[in-house]
Design an enzyme around this catalytic site. Structure first.
Site, PDB file in Angstrom:
ATOM      1  N   LYS A  22      35.307 -53.115 -34.187  1.00  0.00           N
ATOM      2  CA  LYS A  22      36.595 -53.983 -34.598  1.00  0.00           C
ATOM      3  C   LYS A  22      38.084 -53.645 -34.049  1.00  0.00           C
ATOM      4  CE  LYS A  22      39.033 -53.230 -38.684  1.00  0.00           C
ATOM      5  NZ  LYS A  22      40.247 -53.076 -38.717  1.00  0.00           N
ATOM      6  N   ASN A  23      38.029 -52.314 -34.169  1.00  0.00           N
ATOM      7  CA  ASN A  23      39.485 -51.736 -33.368  1.00  0.00           C
ATOM      8  C   ASN A  23      39.367 -51.893 -32.288  1.00  0.00           C
ATOM      9  OD1 ASN A  23      40.261 -51.765 -36.293  1.00  0.00           O
ATOM     10  ND2 ASN A  23      40.342 -49.641 -36.375  1.00  0.00           N
ATOM     11  N   ARG A 102      47.691 -56.890 -40.198  1.00  0.00           N
ATOM     12  CA  ARG A 102      48.621 -56.015 -39.103  1.00  0.00           C
ATOM     13  C   ARG A 102      48.690 -55.990 -37.764  1.00  0.00           C
ATOM     14  NH1 ARG A 102      51.966 -52.811 -41.418  1.00  0.00           N
ATOM     15  NH2 ARG A 102      51.994 -51.530 -39.424  1.00  0.00           N
ATOM     16  N   CYS A 126      51.420 -52.013 -46.496  1.00  0.00           N
ATOM     17  CA  CYS A 126      49.895 -52.430 -46.627  1.00  0.00           C
ATOM     18  C   CYS A 126      49.388 -51.464 -47.684  1.00  0.00           C
ATOM     19  CB  CYS A 126      49.193 -52.648 -45.555  1.00  0.00           C
ATOM     20  SG  CYS A 126      48.627 -51.142 -44.736  1.00  0.00           S
ATOM     21  N   ARG A 131      53.557 -47.556 -42.937  1.00  0.00           N
ATOM     22  CA  ARG A 131      53.309 -47.990 -41.474  1.00  0.00           C
ATOM     23  C   ARG A 131      54.478 -48.699 -40.776  1.00  0.00           C
ATOM     24  NH1 ARG A 131      47.157 -50.428 -41.582  1.00  0.00           N
ATOM     25  NH2 ARG A 131      47.100 -49.473 -39.552  1.00  0.00           N
ATOM     26  N   PRO A 132      55.384 -47.865 -40.366  1.00  0.00           N
ATOM     27  CA  PRO A 132      56.266 -48.545 -39.681  1.00  0.00           C
ATOM     28  C   PRO A 132      55.985 -48.817 -38.213  1.00  0.00           C
ATOM     29  CG  PRO A 132      56.577 -46.000 -39.776  1.00  0.00           C
ATOM     30  CD  PRO A 132      55.422 -46.483 -40.647  1.00  0.00           C
ATOM     31  N   VAL A 133      56.692 -49.783 -37.601  1.00  0.00           N
ATOM     32  CA  VAL A 133      56.471 -49.981 -36.123  1.00  0.00           C
ATOM     33  C   VAL A 133      57.413 -49.684 -34.994  1.00  0.00           C
ATOM     34  CG1 VAL A 133      54.874 -52.044 -36.763  1.00  0.00           C
ATOM     35  CG2 VAL A 133      57.516 -52.428 -36.328  1.00  0.00           C
ATOM     36  N   ASP A 134      58.448 -48.668 -35.633  1.00  0.00           N
ATOM     37  CA  ASP A 134      59.446 -48.165 -34.658  1.00  0.00           C
ATOM     38  C   ASP A 134      59.027 -47.651 -33.500  1.00  0.00           C
ATOM     39  OD1 ASP A 134      58.157 -46.232 -36.312  1.00  0.00           O
ATOM     40  OD2 ASP A 134      59.954 -44.760 -35.759  1.00  0.00           O
ATOM     41  N   LEU A 135      57.722 -47.081 -33.288  1.00  0.00           N
ATOM     42  CA  LEU A 135      57.159 -46.453 -32.053  1.00  0.00           C
ATOM     43  C   LEU A 135      56.987 -47.454 -30.967  1.00  0.00           C
ATOM     44  CD1 LEU A 135      55.710 -43.204 -33.680  1.00  0.00           C
ATOM     45  CD2 LEU A 135      57.949 -43.546 -32.611  1.00  0.00           C
ATOM     46  N   ASP A 316      39.944 -42.895 -40.805  1.00  0.00           N
ATOM     47  CA  ASP A 316      38.914 -44.216 -41.016  1.00  0.00           C
ATOM     48  C   ASP A 316      37.549 -43.888 -41.755  1.00  0.00           C
ATOM     49  OD1 ASP A 316      41.259 -45.974 -40.489  1.00  0.00           O
ATOM     50  OD2 ASP A 316      40.220 -46.683 -38.554  1.00  0.00           O
ATOM     51  N   ILE A 338      47.260 -38.466 -41.535  1.00  0.00           N
ATOM     52  CA  ILE A 338      47.641 -39.692 -40.832  1.00  0.00           C
ATOM     53  C   ILE A 338      48.218 -40.788 -41.535  1.00  0.00           C
ATOM     54  CG2 ILE A 338      46.808 -41.631 -39.302  1.00  0.00           C
ATOM     55  CD1 ILE A 338      46.146 -38.814 -38.247  1.00  0.00           C
ATOM     56  N   ARG A 408      35.972 -57.874 -43.736  1.00  0.00           N
ATOM     57  CA  ARG A 408      36.947 -57.533 -42.461  1.00  0.00           C
ATOM     58  C   ARG A 408      36.534 -56.688 -41.405  1.00  0.00           C
ATOM     59  NH1 ARG A 408      42.118 -54.982 -44.059  1.00  0.00           N
ATOM     60  NH2 ARG A 408      42.102 -55.293 -41.688  1.00  0.00           N
TER      61      ARG A 408
HETATM   62  C1  EPZ Z   1      44.927 -48.093 -35.890  1.00  0.00           C
HETATM   63  O1  EPZ Z   1      46.091 -48.370 -36.716  1.00  0.00           O
HETATM   64  C2  EPZ Z   1      43.739 -48.506 -36.694  1.00  0.00           C
HETATM   65  N1  EPZ Z   1      43.851 -49.883 -36.802  1.00  0.00           N
HETATM   66  C3  EPZ Z   1      43.663 -48.101 -38.187  1.00  0.00           C
HETATM   67  O2  EPZ Z   1      42.380 -48.484 -38.563  1.00  0.00           O
HETATM   68  C4  EPZ Z   1      43.480 -46.310 -37.778  1.00  0.00           C
HETATM   69  O3  EPZ Z   1      43.364 -45.790 -39.258  1.00  0.00           O
HETATM   70  C5  EPZ Z   1      44.709 -45.792 -37.319  1.00  0.00           C
HETATM   71  O4  EPZ Z   1      44.812 -46.532 -35.818  1.00  0.00           O
HETATM   72  C6  EPZ Z   1      44.511 -44.308 -36.768  1.00  0.00           C
HETATM   73  O5  EPZ Z   1      43.270 -44.172 -36.134  1.00  0.00           O
HETATM   74  C7  EPZ Z   1      43.185 -50.682 -35.651  1.00  0.00           C
HETATM   75  O6  EPZ Z   1      42.865 -50.116 -34.851  1.00  0.00           O
HETATM   76  C8  EPZ Z   1      43.390 -52.290 -35.872  1.00  0.00           C
HETATM   77  P1  EPZ Z   1      48.677 -45.635 -35.859  1.00  0.00           P
HETATM   78  P2  EPZ Z   1      47.519 -48.108 -36.292  1.00  0.00           P
HETATM   79  O7  EPZ Z   1      49.957 -46.248 -34.958  1.00  0.00           O
HETATM   80  O8  EPZ Z   1      47.545 -48.283 -34.612  1.00  0.00           O
HETATM   81  C9  EPZ Z   1      52.766 -43.738 -37.747  1.00  0.00           C
HETATM   82  C10 EPZ Z   1      41.301 -49.490 -40.189  1.00  0.00           C
HETATM   83  O9  EPZ Z   1      40.668 -49.324 -41.278  1.00  0.00           O
HETATM   84  N2  EPZ Z   1      53.639 -44.588 -36.793  1.00  0.00           N
HETATM   85  O10 EPZ Z   1      47.915 -44.751 -34.884  1.00  0.00           O
HETATM   86  O11 EPZ Z   1      48.494 -49.149 -37.073  1.00  0.00           O
HETATM   87  C11 EPZ Z   1      51.821 -44.459 -38.852  1.00  0.00           C
HETATM   88  O12 EPZ Z   1      52.658 -44.871 -40.076  1.00  0.00           O
HETATM   89  C12 EPZ Z   1      42.496 -49.355 -39.749  1.00  0.00           C
HETATM   90  O13 EPZ Z   1      40.446 -50.096 -39.499  1.00  0.00           O
HETATM   91  C13 EPZ Z   1      54.582 -44.568 -36.964  1.00  0.00           C
HETATM   92  O14 EPZ Z   1      55.360 -43.646 -37.673  1.00  0.00           O
HETATM   93  O15 EPZ Z   1      47.899 -46.545 -36.386  1.00  0.00           O
HETATM   94  C14 EPZ Z   1      50.753 -43.252 -39.135  1.00  0.00           C
HETATM   95  O16 EPZ Z   1      51.199 -42.485 -40.007  1.00  0.00           O
HETATM   96  C15 EPZ Z   1      43.282 -48.882 -40.903  1.00  0.00           C
HETATM   97  N3  EPZ Z   1      55.562 -45.450 -36.472  1.00  0.00           N
HETATM   98  C16 EPZ Z   1      50.560 -42.626 -37.696  1.00  0.00           C
HETATM   99  O17 EPZ Z   1      51.682 -43.237 -36.907  1.00  0.00           O
HETATM  100  C17 EPZ Z   1      55.074 -46.413 -35.604  1.00  0.00           C
HETATM  101  O18 EPZ Z   1      55.755 -47.092 -34.858  1.00  0.00           O
HETATM  102  C18 EPZ Z   1      49.362 -43.308 -36.845  1.00  0.00           C
HETATM  103  O19 EPZ Z   1      49.597 -44.795 -36.955  1.00  0.00           O
HETATM  104  C19 EPZ Z   1      53.682 -46.512 -35.612  1.00  0.00           C
HETATM  105  C20 EPZ Z   1      52.759 -45.491 -36.133  1.00  0.00           C
END
Ligand code: EPZ
Length: 430
Positions: A22-23, A102, A126, A131-135, A316, A338, A408
């Site tokens: 899926k991912n 998301r 969620c 889960r911020p998107v700042d990065l 996950d 994480i 999902r």
């Molecule tokens: C992906 O989410 C996956 N989703 C998640 O799977 C998975 O748990 C996660 O990566 C970690 O492996 C998909 O691929 C669709 P991140 P993503 O950005 O990209 C922080 C599932 O169950 N962060 O690697 O959203 C964040 O809060 C899902 O299939 C910031 O601070 O995860 C977290 O603590 C759930 N700022 C860490 O980084 C940002 O702008 C890692 O998140 C972005 C992230």
């Protein structure tokens, strides 16, 4: 609303075909926005998230079609999907859609890279944290995008196109790395992505982008170099096997006992989880056909795990491993590094008889639990499937409510487990 009924106590024997990830499928589908030509994806899992993303992409003008199942084709081979983004008709991704999934926020990068503008709703929190998107926004800003937040929307503008740059992530982020990659491939000049996520889904996206004509080196390592090109073509790509689905069924077999071949699973994609399973007493054999998991009779040992970015133990699979540790002959420690709030399953597991203490990011799991079936509720995707694993070893009947969470991310879950001998059925309410 559908429910899943499980009666515990059956061993699992046989084989389970692992679906496409899926991912990986979601970002690959989103990458279709980068080209006017058709992207054909094979082995796309049949999941509600995939269907929803097809609708979301359709809103932007992507012509998406699923090719029909051929006679004699197994139900778990996945779909072939064609995506043609010849003309992008709308660069807005509305709240109603982004709030449902998301990952659809990731359309931001390809839209701004190709169209010079995008307006995408902020996804919000969620079930597993803020889960911020700042990065993700930082990455696009580094590529020359002007970002403003207006009424809950990210308004991104790069009227003269994106410009290659160095992007250094202070923290490993999968979504951030996908965003940086999808922006950099159409940016002018070279980009270097530092402290990039090394998850196999990143490598899969990069492989597909390379087939589309992108110039990318180093995907799968923490430094990715991208030389931008002016346009991308179509391509054919097969989605990589789902390491989280494979890890989940491996844990289910370790829990229930038995001997199951996880067809198409690739051990290198979830080696750290397999190492933890071996340490717990399961037997793991990697073969050309997949990964075979066995546990016959012997008790389970407690194993401590800490979630980490790839190649560490995946977040996950944290909930599923916690369920397994309920049957270990001692106490185990599971640390989640994480996501800040990814222990929603603890309360539901307690309904089945689990004794788990939480201390910040640490869960202390008491083994030898006398699990007994009960009604429970799915809260998020991976949490829900941990309830399935616990239910397989619980005495009597467990009824899992709100299974749309499972739909999902797990294709044909009850068929796959049922064919291996689990007593599991979907109960549909009319
Ligand atoms: C992906 O989410 C996956 N989703 C998640 O799977 C998975 O748990 C996660 O990566 C970690 O492996 C998909 O691929 C669709 P991140 P993503 O950005 O990209 C922080 C599932 O169950 N962060 O690697 O959203 C964040 O809060 C899902 O299939 C910031 O601070 O995860 C977290 O603590 C759930 N700022 C860490 O980084 C940002 O702008 C890692 O998140 C972005 C992230």
């Amino acid at each position: 609303m559908d429910r899943i009924r499980i009666v515990g106590g059956q061993k699992l024997n046989g084989s389970i075909a692992i679906s496409g990830a899926k991912n990986a499928a979601l970002p690959l589908m989103i990458a279709s926005l980068l080209s006017r030509d058709t992207l054909t994806l094979h082995g796309v899992p049949r999941l509600s998230d995939v269907r929803l993303l097809m609708r979301i992409l359709g809103n932007h003008g992507v012509d998406a079609a699923i090719s029909g199942k051929r006679a004699g084709q197994a139900f778990d081979n996945g779909d072939t999907i064609t995506l043609s983004a010849r003309d992008i008709v709308d660069t807005t991704a509305p709240y109603e859609l982004v709030a449902k999934m998301r990952a659809s926020f990731w359309v931001l990068a390809p839209l701004v890279a190709r169209m010079g503008e995008a307006r995408v709703s902020l996804p919000g929190g969620c079930a597993i944290g803020t889960r911020p998107v700042d990065l993700l926004l930082m990455a696009l800003e580094r590529l020359g995008t002007q970002i403003e937040i207006d009424a809950g929307y990210v308004v991104a503008k790069a009227p003269k196109g994106l410009i290659g740059n160095r992007i250094h992530f202070p923290k490993v982020t999968v979504g951030g790395t996908h965003t940086a990659l999808m922006g950099a491939v159409l940016a002018r000049g070279e980009s270097v992505i530092e402290n990039a996520a090394r998850e196999p889904e990143i490598t899969d996206l990069a492989d597909c982008l390379i087939k589309m004509g992108a110039k990318i080196e180093g995907a799968g390592t923490s430094t990715i170099r991208v030389e931008g090109v002016t346009s991308l073509t179509g391509a054919h790509h097969t989605v990589l096997p789902d390491r989280i689905e494979a890890g989940t069924y491996a844990m289910a077999v370790a829990m229930a006992g038995g001997d199951v071949l996880l067809e198409h699973a690739r051990a290198d994609l979830f080696q750290s989880a397999l190492d933890s399973l071996t340490a717990s007493g399961a037997e793991i054999i990697a073969t050309n056909e997949g990964v075979r998991v066995k546990r016959n009779g012997a008790g389970l040992r407690p194993v401590h795990v800490t979630t980490e970015p790839f190649p560490g133990f995946p977040t996950d699979l944290q909930a599923q491993f916690m369920a397994l540790m309920l049957k270990a002959n001692g106490t185990s420690h599971i640390r989640e590094t994480i996501f800040e709030n990814r222990f929603m399953h603890v309360q539901e597991l307690a309904r089945l008889g689990a004794k788990i203490k939480l201390d910040g990011d640490l869960a202390i799991v008491e083994g030898n639990a006398a699990l007994k079936g009960a009604p429970v509720m799915a809260t998020d995707l991976r949490a829900s499937v941990s309830l399935v694993i616990a239910a397989l070893a619980a005495e009597g009947e467990t009824m899992i409510h709100r299974v749309y969470h499972l739909d999902r991310g797990f294709e044909a879950l009850e068929q796959k487990l049922g064919r291996c001998g689990a007593e599991i059925e979907r109960v549909s309410e009319r």
